[in-house]
Design a protein around this motif. Structure first.
Motif, PDB file in Angstrom:
ATOM      1  N   TRP B 178       0.816  -1.212   0.000  1.00  0.00           N
ATOM      2  CA  TRP B 178       0.000   0.000   0.000  1.00  0.00           C
ATOM      3  C   TRP B 178       0.845   1.255   0.000  1.00  0.00           C
ATOM      4  O   TRP B 178       1.932   1.301   0.556  1.00  0.00           O
ATOM      5  CB  TRP B 178      -0.887   0.007   1.250  1.00  0.00           C
ATOM      6  N   LEU B 179       0.291   2.261  -0.649  1.00  0.00           N
ATOM      7  CA  LEU B 179       0.865   3.601  -0.589  1.00  0.00           C
ATOM      8  C   LEU B 179      -0.153   4.495   0.110  1.00  0.00           C
ATOM      9  O   LEU B 179      -1.303   4.574  -0.319  1.00  0.00           O
ATOM     10  CB  LEU B 179       1.095   4.155  -1.996  1.00  0.00           C
ATOM     11  N   PHE B 180       0.248   5.136   1.185  1.00  0.00           N
ATOM     12  CA  PHE B 180      -0.621   6.098   1.857  1.00  0.00           C
ATOM     13  C   PHE B 180      -0.027   7.492   1.635  1.00  0.00           C
ATOM     14  O   PHE B 180       1.071   7.786   2.113  1.00  0.00           O
ATOM     15  CB  PHE B 180      -0.721   5.794   3.356  1.00  0.00           C
ATOM     16  N   LEU B 181      -0.743   8.318   0.919  1.00  0.00           N
ATOM     17  CA  LEU B 181      -0.180   9.604   0.502  1.00  0.00           C
ATOM     18  C   LEU B 181      -1.007  10.749   1.079  1.00  0.00           C
ATOM     19  O   LEU B 181      -2.212  10.833   0.848  1.00  0.00           O
ATOM     20  CB  LEU B 181      -0.178   9.697  -1.029  1.00  0.00           C
ATOM     21  N   ASP B 182      -0.354  11.609   1.838  1.00  0.00           N
ATOM     22  CA  ASP B 182      -1.063  12.763   2.394  1.00  0.00           C
ATOM     23  C   ASP B 182      -0.787  13.985   1.516  1.00  0.00           C
ATOM     24  O   ASP B 182       0.307  14.534   1.545  1.00  0.00           O
ATOM     25  CB  ASP B 182      -0.609  13.018   3.834  1.00  0.00           C
ATOM     26  N   GLU B 183      -1.781  14.376   0.761  1.00  0.00           N
ATOM     27  CA  GLU B 183      -1.656  15.487  -0.187  1.00  0.00           C
ATOM     28  C   GLU B 183      -0.377  15.389  -1.027  1.00  0.00           C
ATOM     29  O   GLU B 183       0.499  16.253  -0.955  1.00  0.00           O
ATOM     30  CB  GLU B 183      -1.686  16.822   0.561  1.00  0.00           C
ATOM     31  N   PRO B 184      -0.294  14.348  -1.839  1.00  0.00           N
ATOM     32  CA  PRO B 184       0.956  14.082  -2.567  1.00  0.00           C
ATOM     33  C   PRO B 184       1.315  15.144  -3.599  1.00  0.00           C
ATOM     34  O   PRO B 184       2.475  15.248  -3.983  1.00  0.00           O
ATOM     35  CB  PRO B 184       0.684  12.740  -3.258  1.00  0.00           C
ATOM     36  N   VAL B 185       0.337  15.925  -4.042  1.00  0.00           N
ATOM     37  CA  VAL B 185       0.644  16.882  -5.110  1.00  0.00           C
ATOM     38  C   VAL B 185       0.443  18.317  -4.661  1.00  0.00           C
ATOM     39  O   VAL B 185       0.381  19.228  -5.478  1.00  0.00           O
ATOM     40  CB  VAL B 185      -0.204  16.591  -6.379  1.00  0.00           C
ATOM     41  N   SER B 186       0.382  18.529  -3.326  1.00  0.00           N
ATOM     42  CA  SER B 186       0.007  19.858  -2.832  1.00  0.00           C
ATOM     43  C   SER B 186       0.977  20.951  -3.255  1.00  0.00           C
ATOM     44  O   SER B 186       0.575  22.085  -3.450  1.00  0.00           O
ATOM     45  CB  SER B 186      -0.123  19.834  -1.314  1.00  0.00           C
ATOM     46  N   SER B 187       2.291  20.630  -3.384  1.00  0.00           N
ATOM     47  CA  SER B 187       3.199  21.725  -3.762  1.00  0.00           C
ATOM     48  C   SER B 187       3.800  21.511  -5.157  1.00  0.00           C
ATOM     49  O   SER B 187       4.887  21.999  -5.425  1.00  0.00           O
ATOM     50  CB  SER B 187       4.295  21.901  -2.708  1.00  0.00           C
ATOM     51  N   LEU B 188       3.096  20.811  -5.996  1.00  0.00           N
ATOM     52  CA  LEU B 188       3.634  20.535  -7.327  1.00  0.00           C
ATOM     53  C   LEU B 188       2.985  21.409  -8.400  1.00  0.00           C
ATOM     54  O   LEU B 188       1.839  21.830  -8.272  1.00  0.00           O
ATOM     55  CB  LEU B 188       3.411  19.065  -7.686  1.00  0.00           C
ATOM     56  N   ASP B 189       3.761  21.650  -9.465  1.00  0.00           N
ATOM     57  CA  ASP B 189       3.174  22.339 -10.614  1.00  0.00           C
ATOM     58  C   ASP B 189       2.294  21.363 -11.382  1.00  0.00           C
ATOM     59  O   ASP B 189       2.301  20.159 -11.134  1.00  0.00           O
ATOM     60  CB  ASP B 189       4.277  22.906 -11.506  1.00  0.00           C
ATOM     61  N   ILE B 190       1.544  21.902 -12.340  1.00  0.00           N
ATOM     62  CA  ILE B 190       0.480  21.091 -12.952  1.00  0.00           C
ATOM     63  C   ILE B 190       1.036  19.866 -13.677  1.00  0.00           C
ATOM     64  O   ILE B 190       0.470  18.774 -13.612  1.00  0.00           O
ATOM     65  CB  ILE B 190      -0.395  21.974 -13.880  1.00  0.00           C
ATOM     66  N   LYS B 191       2.196  20.012 -14.300  1.00  0.00           N
ATOM     67  CA  LYS B 191       2.781  18.876 -15.010  1.00  0.00           C
ATOM     68  C   LYS B 191       3.101  17.736 -14.040  1.00  0.00           C
ATOM     69  O   LYS B 191       2.762  16.579 -14.266  1.00  0.00           O
ATOM     70  CB  LYS B 191       4.048  19.326 -15.741  1.00  0.00           C
ATOM     71  N   HIS B 192       3.752  18.131 -12.929  1.00  0.00           N
ATOM     72  CA  HIS B 192       4.140  17.093 -11.979  1.00  0.00           C
ATOM     73  C   HIS B 192       2.962  16.572 -11.186  1.00  0.00           C
ATOM     74  O   HIS B 192       2.970  15.435 -10.728  1.00  0.00           O
ATOM     75  CB  HIS B 192       5.254  17.616 -11.067  1.00  0.00           C
ATOM     76  N   GLN B 193       1.911  17.401 -11.019  1.00  0.00           N
ATOM     77  CA  GLN B 193       0.700  16.884 -10.385  1.00  0.00           C
ATOM     78  C   GLN B 193       0.187  15.677 -11.159  1.00  0.00           C
ATOM     79  O   GLN B 193      -0.113  14.632 -10.579  1.00  0.00           O
ATOM     80  CB  GLN B 193      -0.387  17.965 -10.361  1.00  0.00           C
ATOM     81  N   TYR B 194       0.122  15.833 -12.479  1.00  0.00           N
ATOM     82  CA  TYR B 194      -0.388  14.725 -13.294  1.00  0.00           C
ATOM     83  C   TYR B 194       0.595  13.566 -13.318  1.00  0.00           C
ATOM     84  O   TYR B 194       0.200  12.405 -13.257  1.00  0.00           O
ATOM     85  CB  TYR B 194      -0.730  15.221 -14.709  1.00  0.00           C
ATOM     86  N   GLN B 195       1.909  13.893 -13.358  1.00  0.00           N
ATOM     87  CA  GLN B 195       2.910  12.823 -13.381  1.00  0.00           C
ATOM     88  C   GLN B 195       2.835  11.966 -12.110  1.00  0.00           C
ATOM     89  O   GLN B 195       2.855  10.735 -12.176  1.00  0.00           O
ATOM     90  CB  GLN B 195       4.311  13.440 -13.514  1.00  0.00           C
ATOM     91  N   ILE B 196       2.713  12.643 -10.966  1.00  0.00           N
ATOM     92  CA  ILE B 196       2.706  11.902  -9.697  1.00  0.00           C
ATOM     93  C   ILE B 196       1.400  11.137  -9.521  1.00  0.00           C
ATOM     94  O   ILE B 196       1.390   9.994  -9.067  1.00  0.00           O
ATOM     95  CB  ILE B 196       2.949  12.871  -8.511  1.00  0.00           C
ATOM     96  N   MET B 197       0.276  11.763  -9.912  1.00  0.00           N
ATOM     97  CA  MET B 197      -0.998  11.048  -9.790  1.00  0.00           C
ATOM     98  C   MET B 197      -1.021   9.831 -10.706  1.00  0.00           C
ATOM     99  O   MET B 197      -1.556   8.785 -10.362  1.00  0.00           O
ATOM    100  CB  MET B 197      -2.175  11.993 -10.110  1.00  0.00           C
TER     101      MET B 197
END
Lengths: 377, 278
Positions: B178-197
């Motif tokens: 399991w991966l438990f992620l607390d706001e994994p993209v909160s400080s990312l730009d839009i490109k990396h938000q999509y990459q990480i999600m």
């Protein structure tokens, strides 16, 4: 989150260690190289210190005979060795150097472990009052060892004072941890201020003991003030060595946990570290080693802060290498400082605590100043 | 298929789930999470959404073993509170919200802390670290000092550490991780938000379980398989996108008039009704 202000502070701490950013590539190989160099340097320092003193001793003529003598103390000395030189080296200088190495290692490693535990590069047993607590424990036994505490003295023998110092140091460490840590984070200001208060309180109680002490005890007590390796003998080595060596042998097992704590307590637990157990063991070891050191040499300050800092600049904060390197550099620094203490005003000698304070206090201020705008101090 | 095999299959399925039953978490006298029950399954990305202070992070902290709770939280059939830190570390990785270091470790040293297998040789470790860095879009960052990175880079470096900890979504013995992620993209730009999600979604696709606390509703709509909506520490709704992404649910939850539309591809789009705000 209350942590909003922290990243700024952490970047400030990074500024202290700015040099590490220059190091590219594999720091592990640099660390191994540094440790090997320090080991050789320690041997050189020990030999240099053996040769230093009011009496000129042909150290290199004596050295080959030391191992066989240690194996069989009753064996007669070869005729080429003068008995006077032999006594100077074996009964005066060698125990003193051994004690210096043990205490230097103990103080430096205690500092490094405490800094890892408190997640704070300014933590040090001397600065935050752990040594003061140990001093109180030891002073209690010196003054009351023949009176109220005589039964305990009889049971513990030569370990009575180290044990009392350990207990005093432990109490102050636990109090400090309770006061200085909130939500797994220790603030520099709270830690230092709480440490100063605890140290002052403990020192005041120690001061009270001066009034009930007789002349002999007073002389012994005086010695806690600045710390000194004068009066080192094999009995003192024997009383401190088991405790300090236990600590030094145990620290490698703390390395991974202390590294994980760098991420914070929660993240350390997430990667499988038993944080509470790690904290308990670390506190116990630091208090024991500081106690043993203070019991035989009084309060020698700043070793625990200078040594880990210098090492982090060169090999980085990985405790796997930091802790053994700190033991070596601590030993070198203390033997070196003690040799200076014997040399500067020969034939008299300075308390070694004066030398370490002269080196350490400006260093500590330098860290604070470089970091002032960023830590909110 | 015989009855027994169905039974075995059911047992296996339940063992691979995260089961939260009647969980209550209190802080002092106030109740932060109230009678919470839901299940999450491996192979799915579950997003937890809700306004700030709704107890999302606290709930996640109970699931990651950081917070005491009453009720029951079972991971793979084992009660979280009864699992040792070591066992939990093998079963799940946790990405915390904020991460600051007390000492200036390099990026590769930070990520190396996530590699639990200490028998792994230095080359294998270095290789794994490089792979993880590439996954989070930080190739070649090994020798950089963590504290010198930007907030978003730090967040991705931490994610690389977590990914290393639970590298295979399905362990060799068949247990899901399991991966438990607390706001994994909160400080990312839009490109990396999509990459990480996408990385998280991929982890679920490969058989792992993912639970992510999310703030961005459109990212949630684009990547989540299941959604848990929380407010005042209680469950508002738990289910698929179709169930949750309605004005009826989201507008009162966030106390804000929201327009929810659906594109031709079926993706939900959440837009605030700006006219109402002005």
């Amino acid at each position: 989150m209350t942590d909003a202000s922290l990243p700024r502070q952490e970047r400030g701490l990074a500024a202290i260690f700015g040099l590490t950013a220059l190091k590219h590539g594999d720091r592990a190989s640099i660390a191994r190289w540094v440790i090997a160099t320090l080991a050789m340097l320690l041997i050189a320092t020990m030999i240099g210190s053996l040769a230093t003193g009011p009496i000129l001793v042909p150290v290199f003529d004596l050295l080959p005979h030391i191992p066989s003598h240690l194996a069989d103390p009753s064996a007669p000395l070869p005729e080429t060795v003068s008995l006077r030189d032999w006594i100077v080296v074996m009964d005066i200088r060698l125990p003193r150097i051994t004690l210096g190495a043990l205490i230097g290692a103990a103080l430096a490693v205690s500092g490094a472990v405490m800094q890892g535990l408190f997640r704070n590069p300014l933590a040090d047993p001397g600065i935050v009052g752990v040594s003061a607590g140990a001093g109180l424990g030891a002073a209690l036994f010196i003054v009351l060892g023949n009176a109220a505490l005589a039964p305990a003295m009889a049971v513990l023998g030569i370990y009575a004072i180290p044990f009392a110092a350990f207990a005093g140091g432990l109490i102050n460490t636990l109090l400090l941890y309770r006061i200085g840590t909130r939500g797994g984070f220790t603030s520099v200001a709270t830690l230092l201020l709480a440490g100063i208060a605890l140290g002052a309180l403990t020192g005041a109680i120690t001061g009270l003991l001066f009034y009930v002490a007789d002349d002999n005890q007073l002389r012994d007590l005086q010695f806690w003030g600045l710390g000194s390796l004068a009066g080192a003998n094999w009995e003192k080595v024997a009383s401190a060595a088991p405790i300090i060596l236990t600590m030094l042998l145990a620290t490698p097992f703390l390395a991974r946990g202390l590294n994980a704590l760098t991420l914070g307590e929660a993240a350390a637990a997430h990667i499988g570290i038993r944080v509470q157990r790690l904290k308990n063991i670390s506190i116990l070891l630091v208090a024991a080693a500081t106690g043993a050191s203070v019991a035989v040499s009084g309060g020698i300050g700043f070793v625990g802060i200078v040594v880990p800092h210098l090492l982090r600049l060169s090999i980085g904060p990985d405790h796997k290498y930091l802790l053994p390197a700190a033991a070596l550099l601590g030993a070198i620094l203390l033997i070196g400082a003690d040799t200076l203490a014997r040399k500067i005003v020969a034939p008299a000698e300075l308390p070694i605590g004066i030398i370490t304070a002269f080196i350490g206090a400006p260093f500590f201020l330098w860290i604070l100043l470089r970091n002032r705008g960023l830590t909110g101090l | 298929m015989t009855n027994t095999s169905i039974l075995v299959e059911e047992l296996l399925t339940s063992a691979q789930a995260l089961d939260v039953r009647d969980v209550q978490i209190t802080l002092g006298s106030s109740c932060i999470v109230n009678h919470m029950s839901f299940s999450a399954h491996s192979g799915e990305l579950l997003a937890i959404i809700g306004p700030s202070g709704s107890g999302k992070t606290t709930l996640l902290k109970a699931i990651t073993g950081e917070r005491p709770y009453s009720g029951s939280i079972q991971l793979g059939g084992y009660e979280i509170a009864s699992l040792s830190p070591e066992a939990q570390a093998l079963a799940r990785g946790v990405l915390p919200q904020a991460s600051h270091l007390s000492f200036p470790l390099t990026v590769s040293e930070v990520i190396g802390l996530g590699i639990l297998d200490r028998r792994q040789g230095r080359l294998a470790r270095a290789h794994r670290i490089a792979e993880a860095l590439a996954l989070v879009g930080l190739p070649g960052f090994e020798a950089r000092t963590y504290q010198d990175l930007s907030g978003g880079e730090q967040q991705r470096a931490q994610l690389a550490r977590v990914i290393c900890q639970v590298w295979d979504p399905v362990a060799a013995d068949g247990t899901q991780r399991w991966l438990f992620l607390d706001e994994p993209v909160s400080s990312l730009d839009i490109k990396h938000q999509y990459q990480i999600m996408k990385l998280a979604k991929d982890y679920a696709r490969r058989g792992g379980g993912v639970i992510a606390v999310m703030h961005d509703l459109n990212l949630t709509a684009a990547f989540a398989d299941k959604i848990l909506v929380m407010k005042y520490g209680a469950k508002v709704q738990h289910g698929s996108l179709e169930n949750v992404f309605s004005e009826k649910t989201l507008t009162p939850t966030f106390e804000m008039p929201l327009d929810i539309t659906r594109s031709k591809e079926g993706t939900f789009q959440v837009t605030p009704q700006l006219a109402e705000l002005v």
